[in-house]
Design an enzyme around this catalytic site. Structure first.
Site, short mmCIF file in Angstrom:
data_model
loop_
_atom_site.label_atom_id
_atom_site.label_comp_id
_atom_site.label_asym_id
_atom_site.label_seq_id
_atom_site.Cartn_x
_atom_site.Cartn_y
_atom_site.Cartn_z
N HIS A 305 -0.08 5.37 4.96
CA HIS A 305 0.37 4.43 4.09
C HIS A 305 -0.88 3.88 4.06
O HIS A 305 -1.37 3.10 5.17
CB HIS A 305 1.08 3.51 4.57
CG HIS A 305 1.33 2.10 3.97
ND1 HIS A 305 0.89 1.33 4.32
CD2 HIS A 305 2.40 1.79 2.77
CE1 HIS A 305 1.92 0.18 4.30
NE2 HIS A 305 1.55 1.02 2.17
N HIS A 350 -6.83 -2.71 -1.15
CA HIS A 350 -5.38 -3.20 -1.22
C HIS A 350 -4.99 -4.07 -2.28
O HIS A 350 -6.04 -5.58 -1.82
CB HIS A 350 -4.96 -3.61 0.35
CG HIS A 350 -3.46 -3.93 0.24
ND1 HIS A 350 -3.07 -3.37 -0.09
CD2 HIS A 350 -2.65 -4.64 1.31
CE1 HIS A 350 -1.60 -3.57 0.01
NE2 HIS A 350 -1.22 -4.51 1.08
#
EC number: 3.1.4.11
Length: 762
Positions: A305, A350
């Site tokens: 992830h 992100h």
């Protein structure tokens, strides 16, 4: 091999110069670049550094912790400083586990090449050492550390200090008697071989000697038949033949006369018990041993992830190093969050956070280089695309041009499939997972279920909206606004999605009626866990024909992890982990994928592959055959100190055994602690577990340092699948918190598995 290392240290020109030492610039960031003096120690196993040429030095790293050496051009950090520091003079020391890389810049190209060649030579030598050679080198290392005045001899005072360093609390009179017995030259000091004899006396394994004598008629040796009896009766190797027993004797018996007479001495017996053949992990499960020709959805797939992050989710650093580490540890699904970047180049980070950014094309180039270094089986690029049409086209171009033939851009053989291809059919291919246009869809697309920052909060809002729907007019306005803000999917990028089309999950019934085998849904951990509780069997059946990906909650801003076992219990194939974060959850993940050659694919049990399966992970019932596990925790060997800065502190170790599987099987037990003995503690305690679904169970052995004032401290652990566990007398070789071997630290156990008789509930 240890002698080969000593030979190289005295003859190899690179190693000789490294032992003299030289200045190099240590680089941590663009603003932190300090001159340090590096020197290879005389043992050839450690590199020390100091601030000044003749200043006090301290250990920098151990050769056994080094994974590989890279040149400066392969360093992301050094490349960013190319205008200031010559790349040709730089190199990177890459470590096992999660330890940060060490970037160094030498004063010349020649010096950099010399260190790179020398370090790689030492890494290759250490990697090829067997158990005895590693032990010899370990002893040599301790001798170097104990010989404080570096005169090649150890006085009794130095030996006493060394015992404390080695975690040994021993009566001074007894220690002196061992010292005198080993001092055959009667010089009042111990040299080379005398120190080895002292160590052997110190580490005499009474529990192994007793076991050896129980099978030996004369107490001196095991004949071929006696050893065969031991292998069959105690080690539960029922199919063991005389030929195999003879092979083991030839391999582990140190004396030539013993090999000729086909007998095993006590030293050979101990060598066998400490080897991979005596390990708790079954050697038959180490290579690729499973059927690799089944559809992809029949496998658990090692998944990462936010692969680009090497820190937390809010301010952490993004780096291609995250992809290198994930791929080299066998990860087969990596995540790429792509956003519009400057100069028309997409960037990876992100989104909507302060994390740093890296170029998408650098990520793709890194994947191309490292995808198949550890495993030949397919790599999945899980794309989260937030880019404009133009930058999506750039993404498609980079994927096509950089990956070349590695990229799967059409169905295999151009044939319309009826099920997903197998890992074997997809060897050395890279697949793109993402949104895909179909004839029924227009160019505006609905994003895959997002990975929100506040998953639980949003779930609470969702449930509120279920009971309090929006007014229709407001709802339509909201949808129009949402539609306008959605990016348009570029056909060039869409066409690269072949077998892994991302779709939003609505319900299991909806998936069955409207979706296809080549479509995949993503679930937050919260949603997946809720579905397992509410519709566990439906989730299992769903995962027999379609892939599922699960990702950590957005609340895990510290990059912490969830327990993947709960999701594997429902057959979820791609349980994405924050691989940069060590801990229990990653121990379970690493232990699970250690089997099958570490290739990143593990075949699911048959009841998780059968579309008619009645299995419910919360309520498992027959036809499962429960098993009872008896573990006798016997002894420990050379356990490391928890706080190495406190010379006089000695650990009080205890062993905790944890089982993870279906909820009813999850359990833990522990031994009592042994006071002041980390060197050779003895427990002799038996723990008992009953497991309903052994096919899904994982075992974790943890050694802790007991502390009556506060929480026990972690010493080491080892985690493995129940199905890969060997019975009998076995050693468990411990790993550190970050997954690095702590050899020769181990615990010695006896394992017995009993299958419940049908209908026996006792």
């Amino acid at each position: 091999m240890a002698s080969l290392l000593q030979d190289q240290l005295t003859t190899d020109q690179d190693l000789l110069l490294m032992q003299e030492g030289m200045p190099m610039r240590k680089v941590r960031s663009k603003s932190w670049k300090k001159l340090r003096y590096f020197r290879l120690q005389n043992d050839g196993m450690t590199v020390w550094h100091a601030r000044q040429a003749r200043g006090s030095a301290k250990p920098s790293f151990s050769i056994s912790d080094v994974d590989t050496i890279r040149n400066g051009h392969d360093s992301e950090l050094l490349r960013s400083l190319a205008e200031e520091l010559p790349l040709e003079q730089g190199f990177t020391v890459v470590f096992h586990g999660r330890r940060s890389n060490l970037d160094l810049v030498a004063n010349s190209v020649e010096e950099a090449q010399m260190w790179m060649r020398g370090l790689q030579l030492l890494v290759d030598l250490v990697t090829s050492m067997d158990h005895q050679e590693r032990l010899d080198q370990w002893l040599s290392d301790w001798f170097q550390r104990g010989d404080k005045n570096q005169d090649g001899k150890m006085s009794f005072q130095e030996v006493q200090r060394l015992l404390h360093l080695m975690n040994v609390e021993m009566d001074q009179e007894y220690a002196f008697s061992l010292f005198q017995a080993a001092d055959t030259s009667q010089s009042g000091t111990l040299e080379g071989e005398e120190f080895v004899q002292f160590y052997k006396a110190l580490t005499k394994r009474a529990e192994v000697q007793e076991l050896f004598e129980s099978f030996s008629a004369d107490g001196q040796k095991l004949t071929l038949l006696e050893f065969l009896d031991f292998l069959r009766e105690e080690q539960k190797e029922r199919d063991c033949t005389s030929e195999l027993a003879l092979e083991l004797i030839d391999h582990y018996e140190p004396s030539d006369s013993g090999k000729l007479r086909h007998v095993l001495s006590m030293d050979g017996f101990l060598s066998y018990l400490c080897s991979k053949d005596g390990d708790i992990f079954n050697p038959a499960c180490l290579p690729i041993y499973q059927d690799m020709t089944q559809p992809l959805n029949h496998y658990f797939i090692c998944s990462s992830h936010n692969t680009y992050l090497v820190g937390d989710q809010l301010c952490g650093q993004s780096s291609v190093e995250g992809y290198i580490r994930a791929l080299k540890r066998g990860c087969r699904c990596v995540e790429v969050d792509v956003w519009d970047g400057p100069s028309g180049e997409p960037v990876v980070y992100h989104g909507h956070t302060l994390t740093s950014r890296i170029l998408f094309k650098d990520v793709v180039a890194t994947v191309a280089q490292y995808a198949f270094q550890t495993s030949d089986y397919p790599v999945i690029l899980s794309l989260e695309t937030h880019c404009s049409w133009e930058q999506q086209q750039t993404m498609a171009r980079h994927l096509t041009e950089i990956l070349g033939e590695q990229l799967l851009s059409t169905t295999l053989d151009g044939v319309l499939p009826t099920q997903l291809p197998s890992p074997e059919e997809l060897r050395r291919r890279i697949l793109v997972k993402g949104k895909k246009l179909t004839l029924e869809e227009d160019l505006e697309y609905e994003e895959e279920e997002a990975e929100p920052e506040l998953e639980e909060s949003e779930l609470a809002l969702e449930s509120q909206f279920e009971t309090e729907p929006e007014p229709q007019e407001q709802n339509l306005q909201s949808k129009d606004k949402k539609k306008k803000s959605k990016p348009i999917l570029c056909p060039a990028l869409s066409s690269l999605v072949i077998y892994l089309k991302s779709v939003s999950f609505r319900s299991f019934t909806h998936s069955k009626e409207h979706y296809h085998f080549y479509e995949i849904s993503s679930f937050s951990e919260t949603k997946a866990e809720r579905l397992i509780k509410e519709a566990g069997n439906e989730f299992v059946q769903h995962n027999t024909w379609q892939l599922s990906r699960v990702y950590p909650s957005g609340l895990r801003t510290d990059s912490s992890n969830y327990n993947p076992q709960e999701l594997w219990n429902a057959g979820c194939q791609m349980v994405a982990m924050n691989m940069q974060t060590a801990g229990l959850e990653m121990d379970i993940c690493d232990g699970h994928f250690r089997q099958n050659g570490g290739c990143g694919y593990v075949l699911k049990p048959d009841f998780l592959r059968d579309i008619q399966s009645s299995f419910h992970p919360e309520r498992p019932i027959s036809p499962f055959k429960a098993q009872t596990l008896l573990i006798q925790v016997i002894s420990g060997q050379q356990l490391p100190k928890v706080d190495k800065t406190k010379e006089g502190s000695i650990v009080d170790p205890l062993v905790k055994v944890q089982i993870f599987g279906v909820r009813l099987d999850t359990a833990r037990q522990e031994t009592n602690y042994v006071e002041n003995n980390g060197f050779n503690p003895y427990w002799g305690e038996t723990l008992c577990f009953r497991v309903l679904v052994p096919e899904l169970a994982m075992l974790r052995f943890v050694v802790m340092d007991y502390d009556w004032k506060s929480r026990n401290d972690f010493i080491g652990q080892y985690t493995l699948p129940w199905t890969c566990m060997q019975q009998g007398y076995r050693h468990i070789h411990l790993l550190s918190k970050v997954g690095i071997s702590l050899r020769p630290a181990s615990i010695f156990v006896y394992i017995c598995i009993q299958e419940d008789l049908e209908g026996d509930e006792s």
